[in-house]
Motif scaffolding. Structure first.
Motif, PDB file in Angstrom:
ATOM      1  N   HIS A 116       0.891  -1.083  -0.394  1.00  0.00           N
ATOM      2  CA  HIS A 116       0.338   0.337   0.099  1.00  0.00           C
ATOM      3  C   HIS A 116       0.593   0.867   0.418  1.00  0.00           C
ATOM      4  O   HIS A 116       0.831   2.075  -0.962  1.00  0.00           O
ATOM      5  N   ASP A 117       2.324   1.495   0.577  1.00  0.00           N
ATOM      6  CA  ASP A 117       3.022   2.688   1.206  1.00  0.00           C
ATOM      7  C   ASP A 117       3.556   2.642  -0.189  1.00  0.00           C
ATOM      8  O   ASP A 117       3.628   3.646  -0.713  1.00  0.00           O
ATOM      9  N   ILE A 118       4.633   1.342  -1.220  1.00  0.00           N
ATOM     10  CA  ILE A 118       5.083   1.872  -2.265  1.00  0.00           C
ATOM     11  C   ILE A 118       3.934   2.258  -3.412  1.00  0.00           C
ATOM     12  O   ILE A 118       4.496   3.045  -4.276  1.00  0.00           O
ATOM     13  N   LEU A 119       2.872   1.839  -3.486  1.00  0.00           N
ATOM     14  CA  LEU A 119       1.622   2.136  -4.531  1.00  0.00           C
ATOM     15  C   LEU A 119       1.561   3.535  -3.910  1.00  0.00           C
ATOM     16  O   LEU A 119       1.023   4.221  -5.184  1.00  0.00           O
ATOM     17  N   ALA A 120       1.101   3.910  -2.905  1.00  0.00           N
ATOM     18  CA  ALA A 120       0.882   5.536  -2.453  1.00  0.00           C
ATOM     19  C   ALA A 120       1.914   6.062  -2.914  1.00  0.00           C
ATOM     20  O   ALA A 120       1.805   7.437  -3.695  1.00  0.00           O
ATOM     21  N   ILE A 121       3.344   6.239  -2.487  1.00  0.00           N
ATOM     22  CA  ILE A 121       4.563   6.542  -3.361  1.00  0.00           C
ATOM     23  C   ILE A 121       4.562   6.905  -5.149  1.00  0.00           C
ATOM     24  O   ILE A 121       4.631   8.349  -5.358  1.00  0.00           O
ATOM     25  N   ASN A 122       4.356   5.736  -5.355  1.00  0.00           N
ATOM     26  CA  ASN A 122       3.994   6.173  -6.882  1.00  0.00           C
ATOM     27  C   ASN A 122       2.787   7.080  -7.699  1.00  0.00           C
ATOM     28  O   ASN A 122       3.359   7.454  -8.320  1.00  0.00           O
ATOM     29  N   ALA A 123       1.956   6.816  -6.765  1.00  0.00           N
ATOM     30  CA  ALA A 123       0.887   8.042  -6.895  1.00  0.00           C
ATOM     31  C   ALA A 123       1.120   9.403  -6.295  1.00  0.00           C
ATOM     32  O   ALA A 123       0.748   9.972  -7.479  1.00  0.00           O
ATOM     33  N   LYS A 124       2.169   9.249  -5.775  1.00  0.00           N
ATOM     34  CA  LYS A 124       1.820  10.403  -5.085  1.00  0.00           C
ATOM     35  C   LYS A 124       3.274  11.769  -5.827  1.00  0.00           C
ATOM     36  O   LYS A 124       3.082  12.398  -6.622  1.00  0.00           O
ATOM     37  N   TYR A 125       4.440  10.921  -5.640  1.00  0.00           N
ATOM     38  CA  TYR A 125       5.585  11.536  -5.595  1.00  0.00           C
ATOM     39  C   TYR A 125       5.949  11.282  -7.704  1.00  0.00           C
ATOM     40  O   TYR A 125       6.823  11.515  -8.312  1.00  0.00           O
ATOM     41  N   LYS A 126       4.466   9.702  -8.517  1.00  0.00           N
ATOM     42  CA  LYS A 126       5.156   9.872  -9.889  1.00  0.00           C
ATOM     43  C   LYS A 126       6.049   8.826  -9.513  1.00  0.00           C
ATOM     44  O   LYS A 126       7.186   8.918 -10.861  1.00  0.00           O
ATOM     45  N   THR A 127       6.935   8.471  -8.787  1.00  0.00           N
ATOM     46  CA  THR A 127       8.054   8.466  -9.081  1.00  0.00           C
ATOM     47  C   THR A 127       8.202   6.232  -9.251  1.00  0.00           C
ATOM     48  O   THR A 127       7.234   5.532  -9.137  1.00  0.00           O
ATOM     49  N   THR A 128       9.513   6.310 -10.482  1.00  0.00           N
ATOM     50  CA  THR A 128       9.511   5.053 -11.053  1.00  0.00           C
ATOM     51  C   THR A 128       9.161   4.147 -10.083  1.00  0.00           C
ATOM     52  O   THR A 128      10.239   4.188  -8.636  1.00  0.00           O
ATOM     53  N   ILE A 129       9.113   2.303 -10.078  1.00  0.00           N
ATOM     54  CA  ILE A 129       9.151   1.940  -9.164  1.00  0.00           C
ATOM     55  C   ILE A 129       9.373   0.442  -9.502  1.00  0.00           C
ATOM     56  O   ILE A 129       8.553   0.510 -10.529  1.00  0.00           O
ATOM     57  N   LEU A 130      10.275  -0.107  -8.804  1.00  0.00           N
ATOM     58  CA  LEU A 130      10.960  -1.506  -9.808  1.00  0.00           C
ATOM     59  C   LEU A 130      10.396  -2.158  -8.568  1.00  0.00           C
ATOM     60  O   LEU A 130      11.483  -2.436  -7.286  1.00  0.00           O
ATOM     61  N   TYR A 131       9.333  -3.280  -8.511  1.00  0.00           N
ATOM     62  CA  TYR A 131       9.578  -4.233  -7.191  1.00  0.00           C
ATOM     63  C   TYR A 131       9.282  -5.624  -7.598  1.00  0.00           C
ATOM     64  O   TYR A 131       9.205  -6.478  -9.346  1.00  0.00           O
ATOM     65  N   VAL A 132      10.031  -6.506  -7.104  1.00  0.00           N
ATOM     66  CA  VAL A 132      10.579  -8.009  -7.182  1.00  0.00           C
ATOM     67  C   VAL A 132       9.564  -8.530  -6.262  1.00  0.00           C
ATOM     68  O   VAL A 132       9.701  -7.956  -5.126  1.00  0.00           O
ATOM     69  N   THR A 133       8.942  -9.658  -6.681  1.00  0.00           N
ATOM     70  CA  THR A 133       8.236 -11.175  -5.613  1.00  0.00           C
ATOM     71  C   THR A 133       8.455 -12.483  -7.057  1.00  0.00           C
ATOM     72  O   THR A 133       7.790 -12.517  -8.415  1.00  0.00           O
ATOM     73  N   ASN A 134       8.342 -13.824  -6.215  1.00  0.00           N
ATOM     74  CA  ASN A 134       7.965 -14.442  -6.319  1.00  0.00           C
ATOM     75  C   ASN A 134       6.706 -14.948  -5.916  1.00  0.00           C
ATOM     76  O   ASN A 134       6.442 -16.118  -6.276  1.00  0.00           O
ATOM     77  N   ASN A 135       5.735 -14.318  -5.537  1.00  0.00           N
ATOM     78  CA  ASN A 135       4.239 -14.620  -5.323  1.00  0.00           C
ATOM     79  C   ASN A 135       3.819 -14.088  -6.770  1.00  0.00           C
ATOM     80  O   ASN A 135       3.406 -13.367  -6.859  1.00  0.00           O
ATOM     81  N   TYR A 136       3.296 -15.151  -7.082  1.00  0.00           N
ATOM     82  CA  TYR A 136       2.327 -14.816  -8.353  1.00  0.00           C
ATOM     83  C   TYR A 136       0.938 -14.505  -7.982  1.00  0.00           C
ATOM     84  O   TYR A 136       0.775 -13.251  -9.141  1.00  0.00           O
ATOM     85  N   GLU A 137       0.010 -14.720  -7.006  1.00  0.00           N
ATOM     86  CA  GLU A 137      -1.404 -13.816  -6.489  1.00  0.00           C
ATOM     87  C   GLU A 137      -1.247 -12.229  -6.428  1.00  0.00           C
ATOM     88  O   GLU A 137      -1.684 -11.329  -6.857  1.00  0.00           O
ATOM     89  N   GLU A 138       0.090 -12.395  -5.733  1.00  0.00           N
ATOM     90  CA  GLU A 138       0.963 -10.755  -5.572  1.00  0.00           C
ATOM     91  C   GLU A 138       0.775 -10.477  -6.817  1.00  0.00           C
ATOM     92  O   GLU A 138       0.365  -8.942  -6.901  1.00  0.00           O
ATOM     93  N   ALA A 139       1.973 -10.228  -7.288  1.00  0.00           N
ATOM     94  CA  ALA A 139       1.599  -9.855  -8.665  1.00  0.00           C
ATOM     95  C   ALA A 139       0.760  -9.461  -9.410  1.00  0.00           C
ATOM     96  O   ALA A 139       0.643  -8.393  -9.783  1.00  0.00           O
TER      97      ALA A 139
END
Length: 217
Positions: free
Chosen positions: A175-198
């Motif tokens: 939730h926090d990094i999605l909000a950072i992406n929305a508010k600050y327009k920061t490019t976010i690169l996120y790594v996960t091996n969880n398919y449902e999460e992705a």
């Protein structure tokens, strides 16, 4: 511009293991991009090469038009949120968040404004004067994110291990990094091996296997 371009990126370790195999990718300014795949597929290695924590065997990384290959990690307009986000236990939350700005010799008024703005945004205003050792794991993680965003990075790199606590805390972190992406327009690169999460994040997904990109959704 905060676009990220990977051109024929390759990483081979001294033991001969090919971790990243000729990866090329365009990431647009302000995008939220998820790297998904099994452990050992090269996704975290790509983030570490972008951040300057891993040497590049061959290929190029660009931030906008700037070639990053030979730029020191501290001089890249990036922030990293990895598991080992080292907060200084003898500092309070405010001083941890302000440290990077002080090292850049920014005026005290700007430092104060940025730290307080980030703290309010992340909901940690009430703990700014507390020592790190007195904070919950959730607040420590938010202080680490706050320390990253006060420097106004163009790109935020987030490894899945950054939230290796319970599922509830992981959801809060997302939730926090999605909000950072929305508010600050920061490019976010996120790594996960969880398919449902992705899939559940409803963002651009780069699928990887054996060091290669196998698809983009």
């Amino acid at each position: 511009m905060a676009s990220v371009t990977l051109e024929h990126l390759t990483k081979t370790y001294p033991n001969g293991f090919l971790s990243v195999n000729d990866v090329s990718l365009e990431i647009e300014d302000g995008e939220f991009v998820i790297f998904h795949g099994p452990s050992g597929c090269g996704k975290s290695t790509i983030l570490r090469m972008i951040g300057g924590l891993e040497d590049i065997t061959s290929g190029s990384i660009y931030l906008g038009t700037d070639l990053l290959n030979d730029i020191l990690p501290r001089d890249r307009r990036l922030a990293m949120a990895f598991q080992n986000y080292t907060l200084y236990r003898h500092f309070n939350a405010y001083d941890n968040m302000a440290l990077g700005l002080r090292l850049r010799d920014l005026p005290r008024t700007i430092i104060d404004s940025r730290v307080k703005e980030a703290a309010e945004f992340l909901g940690i205003t009430k703990v700014l004067d507390k020592k790190i050792k007195a904070l919950s794991d959730a607040d420590k993680q938010r202080v680490a994110l706050g320390r990253a965003i006060v420097c106004h990075p163009k790109v935020l790199l987030v490894d899945e291990d950054f939230a290796r606590q319970n599922d509830s805390r992981r959801r809060e972190m997302l939730h926090d990094i999605l909000a950072i992406n929305a508010k600050y327009k920061t490019t976010i690169l996120y790594v996960t091996n969880n398919y449902e999460e992705a899939i559940g994040l409803n963002k651009k997904i780069v699928y990887m296997k054996d060091g290669k990109i196998t698809g983009i959704r």
